[in-house]
Write a protein that holds these residues in place. Structure first.
Motif, short mmCIF file in Angstrom:
data_model
loop_
_atom_site.label_atom_id
_atom_site.label_comp_id
_atom_site.label_asym_id
_atom_site.label_seq_id
_atom_site.Cartn_x
_atom_site.Cartn_y
_atom_site.Cartn_z
N ARG A 96 0.86 6.65 -1.24
CA ARG A 96 0.78 6.41 0.20
C ARG A 96 1.58 5.14 0.52
O ARG A 96 1.18 4.04 0.15
CB ARG A 96 -0.68 6.24 0.60
CG ARG A 96 -0.93 5.97 2.05
CD ARG A 96 -0.69 7.22 2.88
NE ARG A 96 -0.92 6.93 4.28
CZ ARG A 96 -1.64 7.67 5.08
NH1 ARG A 96 -2.19 8.77 4.62
NH2 ARG A 96 -1.80 7.35 6.32
N PRO A 97 2.74 5.25 1.18
CA PRO A 97 3.57 4.06 1.43
C PRO A 97 2.88 2.97 2.26
O PRO A 97 3.17 1.80 2.08
CB PRO A 97 4.78 4.62 2.19
CG PRO A 97 4.82 6.06 1.87
CD PRO A 97 3.40 6.46 1.64
N SER A 98 1.97 3.35 3.13
CA SER A 98 1.36 2.36 4.02
C SER A 98 0.17 1.63 3.40
O SER A 98 -0.24 0.60 3.93
CB SER A 98 0.91 3.04 5.32
OG SER A 98 -0.06 4.02 5.04
N ASN A 99 -0.40 2.14 2.30
CA ASN A 99 -1.58 1.51 1.72
C ASN A 99 -1.68 1.88 0.24
O ASN A 99 -1.98 3.02 -0.09
CB ASN A 99 -2.84 1.96 2.47
CG ASN A 99 -4.07 1.20 2.05
OD1 ASN A 99 -4.06 0.46 1.07
ND2 ASN A 99 -5.14 1.40 2.78
N LYS A 100 -1.45 0.91 -0.63
CA LYS A 100 -1.45 1.20 -2.06
C LYS A 100 -2.85 1.52 -2.59
O LYS A 100 -2.98 2.09 -3.66
CB LYS A 100 -0.83 0.05 -2.84
CG LYS A 100 -1.69 -1.16 -3.00
CD LYS A 100 -1.01 -2.18 -3.88
CE LYS A 100 -1.90 -3.37 -4.11
NZ LYS A 100 -1.29 -4.32 -5.01
N HIS A 101 -3.88 1.19 -1.85
CA HIS A 101 -5.25 1.46 -2.30
C HIS A 101 -5.60 2.95 -2.20
O HIS A 101 -6.59 3.39 -2.76
CB HIS A 101 -6.25 0.63 -1.51
CG HIS A 101 -6.01 -0.85 -1.67
ND1 HIS A 101 -6.17 -1.51 -2.86
CD2 HIS A 101 -5.58 -1.78 -0.78
CE1 HIS A 101 -5.87 -2.79 -2.71
NE2 HIS A 101 -5.50 -2.97 -1.45
N LEU A 102 -4.79 3.72 -1.48
CA LEU A 102 -5.04 5.15 -1.35
C LEU A 102 -4.29 5.98 -2.40
O LEU A 102 -4.50 7.18 -2.50
CB LEU A 102 -4.63 5.63 0.05
CG LEU A 102 -5.42 5.04 1.22
CD1 LEU A 102 -4.84 5.50 2.54
CD2 LEU A 102 -6.88 5.41 1.11
N ASP A 103 -3.41 5.34 -3.18
CA ASP A 103 -2.65 6.05 -4.21
C ASP A 103 -3.60 6.57 -5.29
O ASP A 103 -4.59 5.92 -5.62
CB ASP A 103 -1.64 5.12 -4.88
CG ASP A 103 -0.62 4.57 -3.91
OD1 ASP A 103 -0.57 5.04 -2.77
OD2 ASP A 103 0.12 3.65 -4.32
N PHE A 104 -3.28 7.74 -5.84
CA PHE A 104 -4.07 8.26 -6.96
C PHE A 104 -3.27 9.24 -7.79
O PHE A 104 -2.23 9.74 -7.34
CB PHE A 104 -5.39 8.89 -6.47
CG PHE A 104 -5.21 10.11 -5.62
CD1 PHE A 104 -5.22 11.38 -6.19
CD2 PHE A 104 -5.06 10.02 -4.24
CE1 PHE A 104 -5.08 12.51 -5.42
CE2 PHE A 104 -4.91 11.14 -3.46
CZ PHE A 104 -4.93 12.39 -4.05
N GLU A 105 -3.74 9.47 -9.00
CA GLU A 105 -3.14 10.43 -9.92
C GLU A 105 -4.21 11.43 -10.35
O GLU A 105 -5.37 11.06 -10.51
CB GLU A 105 -2.60 9.74 -11.17
CG GLU A 105 -1.30 9.06 -10.99
CD GLU A 105 -0.74 8.53 -12.31
OE1 GLU A 105 -1.38 8.73 -13.37
OE2 GLU A 105 0.33 7.93 -12.26
#
Length: 148
Positions: A96-105
């Protein structure tokens, strides 16, 4: 004290420099304007970029590449029909470019030729999806930007 042109120019410079310094300091220390890199190990990722190009070329040479559709349950990722789903391994990364806390694998473990990413994990907006997968020792990479 006498106020003349020289004093006015010096005061204007001091005011302008103070104005600029206020914005520089507020941009550096305010958490609202957080400046993050795409990845923490940016230079390490740069060294493996040719491998990613080779994987993308492998994926583009397939008769049927990976595809995705948005459903009511979430994001449905479809793998090629002519591949055995039990032999497909790898990972799906959503950035998620706007919020790195939403990134997941999510690891790929299939019994059918599709993988469902649940709707509750995805917020509306832009996502960058990267599917790094292997089949019979050959690596493939699928990258797209999507609006969910």
């Amino acid at each position: 004290m006498k106020f003349n042109w020289g004093t006015g120019i010096v005061l204007a410079f001091i005011g302008f420099i103070s104005f600029i310094m206020y914005f520089v300091i507020s941009m550096n220390f305010n958490k609202k304007y957080d400046h993050d890199l795409v990845t923490e190990d940016y230079y390490k990722m740069e060294l493996s970029y040719q491998d990613d190009i080779n994987k993308q070329n492998n994926a583009n040479s397939l008769e049927e590449n990976v595809s995705y559709t948005k459903t009511s349950e979430g994001l449905l990722i479809k793998f090629p029909q002519n591949f055995d789903p039990k032999k497909i391994t790898g990972k799906v990364s959503l950035y998620r470019p706007s919020n790195k806390h939403l990134d997941f694998e999510t690891p790929i473990s299939l019994s059918e030729t599709y993988l469902l990413v649940p709707d509750k994990r995805l917020l509306d907006g832009r996502w960058d999806i990267s599917i790094d997968w292997q089949y019979d020792g050959k690596s493939y990479l699928y990258k797209k930007s999507l609006v969910y």
